[in-house]
Design a protein around this motif. Structure first.
Motif, PDB file in Angstrom:
ATOM      1  N   LEU A  55      -2.139  -6.959  -1.667  1.00 54.34           N
ATOM      2  CA  LEU A  55      -1.796  -7.261  -3.053  1.00 54.34           C
ATOM      3  C   LEU A  55      -0.435  -7.931  -3.129  1.00 54.34           C
ATOM      4  O   LEU A  55       0.514  -7.502  -2.480  1.00 54.34           O
ATOM      5  CB  LEU A  55      -1.745  -5.978  -3.887  1.00 54.34           C
ATOM      6  N   LEU A  71      -3.629   4.828 -11.677  1.00 49.29           N
ATOM      7  CA  LEU A  71      -2.606   5.092 -10.666  1.00 49.29           C
ATOM      8  C   LEU A  71      -1.291   5.446 -11.336  1.00 49.29           C
ATOM      9  O   LEU A  71      -0.907   4.808 -12.328  1.00 49.29           O
ATOM     10  CB  LEU A  71      -2.378   3.849  -9.803  1.00 49.29           C
ATOM     11  N   PHE A  96       3.275   5.009  -4.985  1.00 54.70           N
ATOM     12  CA  PHE A  96       2.054   5.224  -5.752  1.00 54.70           C
ATOM     13  C   PHE A  96       1.309   6.467  -5.299  1.00 54.70           C
ATOM     14  O   PHE A  96       1.313   6.808  -4.105  1.00 54.70           O
ATOM     15  CB  PHE A  96       1.108   4.027  -5.587  1.00 54.70           C
ATOM     16  N   GLY A  97       0.641   7.123  -6.252  1.00 54.08           N
ATOM     17  CA  GLY A  97      -0.324   8.148  -5.914  1.00 54.08           C
ATOM     18  C   GLY A  97      -1.637   7.500  -5.506  1.00 54.08           C
ATOM     19  O   GLY A  97      -1.773   6.275  -5.500  1.00 54.08           O
ATOM     20  N   PHE A 134       4.107  -0.429  -0.025  1.00 55.80           N
ATOM     21  CA  PHE A 134       5.040  -1.545   0.073  1.00 55.80           C
ATOM     22  C   PHE A 134       5.048  -2.151   1.471  1.00 55.80           C
ATOM     23  O   PHE A 134       5.069  -1.443   2.481  1.00 55.80           O
ATOM     24  CB  PHE A 134       6.445  -1.035  -0.273  1.00 55.80           C
ATOM     25  N   TYR A 162       2.069  -5.767  -1.079  1.00 52.63           N
ATOM     26  CA  TYR A 162       1.629  -4.393  -0.872  1.00 52.63           C
ATOM     27  C   TYR A 162       0.319  -4.404  -0.090  1.00 52.63           C
ATOM     28  O   TYR A 162      -0.455  -5.360  -0.159  1.00 52.63           O
ATOM     29  CB  TYR A 162       1.385  -3.674  -2.208  1.00 52.63           C
ATOM     30  N   GLN A 172      -3.162  -2.067   0.375  1.00 50.75           N
ATOM     31  CA  GLN A 172      -3.906  -0.964  -0.220  1.00 50.75           C
ATOM     32  C   GLN A 172      -5.144  -0.678   0.617  1.00 50.75           C
ATOM     33  O   GLN A 172      -6.080  -1.487   0.659  1.00 50.75           O
ATOM     34  CB  GLN A 172      -4.294  -1.270  -1.664  1.00 50.75           C
ATOM     35  N   GLY A 201      -9.341   3.750  -1.201  1.00 52.49           N
ATOM     36  CA  GLY A 201      -9.113   5.074  -1.749  1.00 52.49           C
ATOM     37  C   GLY A 201      -7.655   5.512  -1.785  1.00 52.49           C
ATOM     38  O   GLY A 201      -7.366   6.681  -2.087  1.00 52.49           O
ATOM     39  N   GLN A 202      -6.765   4.584  -1.499  1.00 55.67           N
ATOM     40  CA  GLN A 202      -5.327   4.893  -1.485  1.00 55.67           C
ATOM     41  C   GLN A 202      -4.594   4.050  -2.522  1.00 55.67           C
ATOM     42  O   GLN A 202      -5.123   3.070  -3.041  1.00 55.67           O
ATOM     43  CB  GLN A 202      -4.735   4.624  -0.102  1.00 55.67           C
ATOM     44  N   GLY A 203      -3.354   4.453  -2.803  1.00 60.18           N
ATOM     45  CA  GLY A 203      -2.512   3.629  -3.647  1.00 60.18           C
ATOM     46  C   GLY A 203      -1.867   2.526  -2.835  1.00 60.18           C
ATOM     47  O   GLY A 203      -1.849   2.567  -1.605  1.00 60.18           O
ATOM     48  N   PRO A 204      -1.356   1.511  -3.512  1.00 59.69           N
ATOM     49  CA  PRO A 204      -0.673   0.434  -2.793  1.00 59.69           C
ATOM     50  C   PRO A 204       0.557   0.946  -2.046  1.00 59.69           C
ATOM     51  O   PRO A 204       1.259   1.827  -2.545  1.00 59.69           O
ATOM     52  CB  PRO A 204      -0.254  -0.518  -3.925  1.00 59.69           C
TER      53      PRO A 204
END
Lengths: 111, 116
Positions: free
Chosen positions: B91, A87, A101-102, B45, B35, B37, B40-43
């Motif tokens: 997270l 990431l 984040f990506g 906020f 966070y 998540q 398949g995605q990023g965390p």
């Protein structure tokens, strides 16, 4: 609008086959770019911080580089234990909600 | 322990139930983040604490989400009347310094919530 795009979504490599992962960004006021590694069922683990174009950081088989538009994570002679999702995240502005984040690149290294 | 500890690791809830997720950050870390998540995605906020003060809750998706850190160490994220769209990994992350100064966060292993 701030954007972070990682490519490819998934990458399969033979053990020892070097390659690069890309993180491109369109943000205003970049303060830092971060690379994390995430293993299945685990939280992200910090790898590198890059602050300015031209900067490079290395750790074992990984090297991260930064330009004004993108960052690369180069993996040299990968091993199966390098398999994970990588990431990238950009830090924009101040405050707590400033890390974006990506979606990550899922790397599989085949023995 | 040396790292960020989260519990439970897995939680299955029926739609409409309340859930509570716990985070025990690294000792001495001032900052604590939550966070979310999705697969398949990023965390993304949710909220931020500096010691016991919740300084930013701009990422909480609705008023069903509530977080606290009453003594400046352990934090709890509570979700009331869970909905299917709440299914995700939650997270927790901590850092030694105050938010905005670093993106180097120490994450826990997450709590995977499944709402049926």
């Amino acid at each position: 609008e701030d954007q972070v795009t990682q490519s490819p979504e998934a990458l399969r490599l033979q053990e020892g086959e070097s390659s690069s992962l890309n993180c491109s960004y369109t943000v205003s006021g970049l303060r830092g770019l971060f690379w994390y590694r995430q293993d299945p069922g685990k939280g992200p683990e910090f790898l590198f911080t890059l602050y300015s174009a031209g900067e490079e950081k290395e750790k074992e088989r990984l090297k991260a580089t930064l330009t004004k538009k993108e960052s690369f994570l180069h993996i040299t002679a990968p091993k199966p234990e390098d398999s994970a999702t990588y990431l990238c995240a950009v830090q924009v502005g101040t405050g707590a909600n400033n890390l974006f984040f990506g979606t990550g690149t899922r790397l599989t290294v085949i023995p | 322990g040396a790292g960020v500890s989260q519990s439970p690791r897995y939680k299955v809830a029926k739609r409409g139930q309340d859930v509570a997720l716990r985070c025990d950050p690294i000792s001495g870390h001032v900052s604590l983040f939550w966070y979310q998540q999705a697969l398949g995605q990023g965390p993304e906020f949710l909220t931020y604490f500096q010691n016991e003060a919740q300084l930013d809750k701009s990422g909480l998706p609705s008023d069903r989400f509530f977080a606290e850190r009453p003594e400046g160490s352990v934090s709890t994220l509570k979700i009331q009347r869970t909905q299917q769209e709440d299914s995700a990994v939650y997270l927790c992350a901590s850092s030694l310094g105050v938010a905005g100064n670093t993106g180097e966060l120490f994450f826990g292993e997450g709590s995977r919530l499944t709402v049926l």
